[in-house]
Design a protein around this motif. Structure first.
Motif, PDB file in Angstrom:
ATOM      1  N   PRO A   1       0.683  -1.255  -0.033  1.00 21.94           N
ATOM      2  CA  PRO A   1      -0.125  -0.094   0.066  1.00 21.94           C
ATOM      3  C   PRO A   1       0.876   1.270   0.153  1.00 21.94           C
ATOM      4  CG  PRO A   1       0.161  -0.896   2.245  1.00 21.94           C
ATOM      5  CD  PRO A   1       0.892  -1.814   1.295  1.00 21.94           C
ATOM      6  N   TRP A   2       0.182   2.270  -0.510  1.00 21.18           N
ATOM      7  CA  TRP A   2       0.758   3.383  -0.342  1.00 21.18           C
ATOM      8  C   TRP A   2      -0.081   4.674   0.592  1.00 21.18           C
ATOM      9  CZ3 TRP A   2       5.398   5.691  -2.317  1.00 21.18           C
ATOM     10  CH2 TRP A   2       6.087   4.953  -3.174  1.00 21.18           C
ATOM     11  N   TYR A   3       0.516   5.134   1.555  1.00 23.10           N
ATOM     12  CA  TYR A   3      -0.138   5.909   2.319  1.00 23.10           C
ATOM     13  C   TYR A   3       0.207   7.592   2.094  1.00 23.10           C
ATOM     14  CZ  TYR A   3      -2.082   2.149   5.138  1.00 23.10           C
ATOM     15  OH  TYR A   3      -2.705   1.026   5.465  1.00 23.10           O
ATOM     16  N   GLN A   4      -0.834   8.394   2.373  1.00 26.37           N
ATOM     17  CA  GLN A   4      -0.569   9.978   2.152  1.00 26.37           C
ATOM     18  C   GLN A   4      -0.761  10.463   3.559  1.00 26.37           C
ATOM     19  OE1 GLN A   4      -3.813  12.184   0.615  1.00 26.37           O
ATOM     20  NE2 GLN A   4      -2.285  13.008  -1.243  1.00 26.37           N
ATOM     21  N   GLN A   5       0.243  11.264   4.111  1.00 21.56           N
ATOM     22  CA  GLN A   5      -0.137  11.930   5.471  1.00 21.56           C
ATOM     23  C   GLN A   5       0.260  13.458   5.278  1.00 21.56           C
ATOM     24  OE1 GLN A   5       2.867  10.927   8.408  1.00 21.56           O
ATOM     25  NE2 GLN A   5       1.252  10.904  10.068  1.00 21.56           N
ATOM     26  N   PHE A   6      -0.662  14.212   5.712  1.00 21.83           N
ATOM     27  CA  PHE A   6      -0.686  15.721   5.733  1.00 21.83           C
ATOM     28  C   PHE A   6      -0.229  15.934   7.379  1.00 21.83           C
ATOM     29  CE2 PHE A   6      -2.288  16.701   1.729  1.00 21.83           C
ATOM     30  CZ  PHE A   6      -3.350  15.793   1.465  1.00 21.83           C
TER      31      PHE A   6
ATOM     32  N   ALA B   1      -3.176   8.194   5.612  1.00 21.61           N
ATOM     33  CA  ALA B   1      -4.395   7.767   5.027  1.00 21.61           C
ATOM     34  C   ALA B   1      -4.004   6.922   3.750  1.00 21.61           C
ATOM     35  CB  ALA B   1      -5.398   9.047   4.329  1.00 21.61           C
ATOM     36  N   LEU B   2      -5.112   5.638   3.544  1.00 27.33           N
ATOM     37  CA  LEU B   2      -4.438   4.873   2.601  1.00 27.33           C
ATOM     38  C   LEU B   2      -4.700   5.596   1.295  1.00 27.33           C
ATOM     39  CD1 LEU B   2      -3.753   2.054   1.478  1.00 27.33           C
ATOM     40  CD2 LEU B   2      -6.364   1.677   1.422  1.00 27.33           C
ATOM     41  N   LEU B   3      -3.819   5.543   0.284  1.00 24.54           N
ATOM     42  CA  LEU B   3      -4.075   6.160  -1.051  1.00 24.54           C
ATOM     43  C   LEU B   3      -4.367   5.178  -2.136  1.00 24.54           C
ATOM     44  CD1 LEU B   3      -3.699   9.406  -2.214  1.00 24.54           C
ATOM     45  CD2 LEU B   3      -1.220   8.492  -2.714  1.00 24.54           C
ATOM     46  N   ILE B   4      -3.513   4.147  -2.306  1.00 29.51           N
ATOM     47  CA  ILE B   4      -3.878   3.010  -3.242  1.00 29.51           C
ATOM     48  C   ILE B   4      -2.816   1.855  -2.691  1.00 29.51           C
ATOM     49  CG2 ILE B   4      -1.771   3.788  -4.566  1.00 29.51           C
ATOM     50  CD1 ILE B   4      -3.410   3.361  -7.185  1.00 29.51           C
ATOM     51  N   ALA B   5      -3.426   0.705  -3.285  1.00 31.48           N
ATOM     52  CA  ALA B   5      -2.438  -0.274  -2.826  1.00 31.48           C
ATOM     53  C   ALA B   5      -2.548  -1.609  -4.177  1.00 31.48           C
ATOM     54  CB  ALA B   5      -2.995  -1.249  -1.732  1.00 31.48           C
ATOM     55  N   ILE B   6      -1.453  -2.390  -4.293  1.00 30.95           N
ATOM     56  CA  ILE B   6      -1.475  -3.354  -5.200  1.00 30.95           C
ATOM     57  C   ILE B   6      -0.743  -4.640  -4.615  1.00 30.95           C
ATOM     58  CG2 ILE B   6       0.935  -2.717  -5.784  1.00 30.95           C
ATOM     59  CD1 ILE B   6       0.115  -2.787  -8.642  1.00 30.95           C
ATOM     60  N   ARG B   7      -1.209  -5.798  -5.167  1.00 34.31           N
ATOM     61  CA  ARG B   7      -0.699  -6.940  -4.959  1.00 34.31           C
ATOM     62  C   ARG B   7       0.134  -7.549  -6.099  1.00 34.31           C
ATOM     63  NH1 ARG B   7      -2.853  -8.933  -0.270  1.00 34.31           N
ATOM     64  NH2 ARG B   7      -4.815  -8.210   0.514  1.00 34.31           N
ATOM     65  N   PRO B   8       0.811  -8.636  -5.621  1.00 31.65           N
ATOM     66  CA  PRO B   8       2.167  -8.696  -6.916  1.00 31.65           C
ATOM     67  C   PRO B   8       1.508  -9.631  -8.010  1.00 31.65           C
ATOM     68  CG  PRO B   8       2.297 -10.006  -4.623  1.00 31.65           C
ATOM     69  CD  PRO B   8       1.296  -9.051  -4.432  1.00 31.65           C
ATOM     70  N   ASP B   9       0.330  -9.852  -8.033  1.00 30.04           N
ATOM     71  CA  ASP B   9      -0.336 -10.550  -9.185  1.00 30.04           C
ATOM     72  C   ASP B   9      -0.561  -9.728 -10.575  1.00 30.04           C
ATOM     73  OD1 ASP B   9      -3.610 -11.183  -8.171  1.00 30.04           O
ATOM     74  OD2 ASP B   9      -2.455  -9.661  -7.826  1.00 30.04           O
ATOM     75  N   VAL B  10      -0.429  -8.439 -10.060  1.00 27.60           N
ATOM     76  CA  VAL B  10      -0.510  -7.349 -11.244  1.00 27.60           C
ATOM     77  C   VAL B  10       0.669  -6.369 -11.146  1.00 27.60           C
ATOM     78  CG1 VAL B  10      -3.137  -7.207 -11.032  1.00 27.60           C
ATOM     79  CG2 VAL B  10      -1.942  -5.820  -9.674  1.00 27.60           C
ATOM     80  N   SER B  11       0.758  -5.828 -12.381  1.00 30.01           N
ATOM     81  CA  SER B  11       1.843  -5.176 -12.645  1.00 30.01           C
ATOM     82  C   SER B  11       1.638  -3.803 -12.514  1.00 30.01           C
ATOM     83  CB  SER B  11       2.694  -5.328 -13.974  1.00 30.01           C
ATOM     84  OG  SER B  11       1.668  -5.207 -14.955  1.00 30.01           O
ATOM     85  N   GLU B  12       0.441  -3.105 -12.664  1.00 28.30           N
ATOM     86  CA  GLU B  12      -0.066  -1.928 -12.569  1.00 28.30           C
ATOM     87  C   GLU B  12      -1.482  -1.469 -12.036  1.00 28.30           C
ATOM     88  OE1 GLU B  12       1.203   0.972 -15.615  1.00 28.30           O
ATOM     89  OE2 GLU B  12      -0.780   1.323 -16.206  1.00 28.30           O
TER      90      GLU B  12
END
Lengths: 113, 114
Positions: free
Chosen positions: B34-39, B45-56
């Protein structure tokens, strides 16, 4: 996503004292975690709060310094004991379900003088 | 082997430009990124996340690119806006075996200039 609240939002404490931080979630969750974020730094996991059993601590963190309770699936507390200025940090709780993402609370900003 | 290395430490981008933040990991057992954004003054706050079965994975202006063989993943912010100015953290976890413990990168402070 779960709504997470933490109390207090900030505090200034004297060295040698203890502070208990509360984390409340608006729904039952499987996992609850406590993180520390020192000023300008990344997040470091302190422990996993286990419901009905002792917390699981990460290397470098001990129960005597950071006792944790989790009496049910929506609430947990972290105590910072015998504080020193080095304990000045943001303390964050996060929640999640197994195999899903984690959501963070707003944090508790602690300054120890 | 548990580390996640993030770069750059800070990034300045002009409004409308592309912001790129990179992360590398060592533990091939990680299965959630996951990627988190913090002010300032806020929790991450969670921004976007990925699992290794996809490349994008793309969500609006935010895209994660994942290279499993290189053990690297990156966040691309298209058409960067001043409101995107925040600290970004990548993370990794072994969700199935370790109950979702997140290992965080060091963070990138992004500043988008108008």
């Amino acid at each position: 996503s779960a709504v997470i609240s933490q109390k207090p939002s900030r505090d200034i404490c004297q060295r040698g004292t203890s502070l208990t931080i509360q984390c409340q979630v608006d729904s039952q969750v499987t996992m609850m975690f406590w993180y520390r974020q020192q000023p300008g730094q990344s997040l470091t996991l302190i422990a996993t709060a286990n419901q009905g059993s002792e917390a699981t601590y990460e290397s470098g963190f001990v129960i005597d310094k950071f006792p944790i309770s989790r009496p049910n699936l929506t609430f947990s507390t972290l105590t910072v004991s015998n504080m020193s200025p080095e304990d000045s940090s943001i303390y964050l709780c996060s929640v999640g379900q197994l195999q899903e993402t984690q959501y963070f609370g707003p944090g508790t900003r602690l300054l120890v003088l | 082997q548990q580390q996640v290395k993030q770069s750059p430490q800070s990034l300045i981008v002009q409004k409308g430009g592309i912001s790129i933040i990179n992360c590398a990991y060592e533990n091939t057992a990680f299965d959630y990124f996951p990627w988190y954004q913090q002010f300032p003054g806020k929790g991450p706050a969670l921004l976007i996340a990925i699992r290794p079965d996809v490349s994008e994975k793309k969500e609006g202006r935010f895209t994660i690119s994942f290279n499993k063989s290189a053990k690297q993943f990156s966040l691309h912010i298209m058409d960067s806006q001043p409101g995107d100015s925040a600290t970004y953290f990548c993370a990794a976890s072994r969700s199935y075996n370790q109950g979702g413990k997140l290992i965080f990168g060091q963070g990138t402070e992004l500043s988008v200039k108008p």
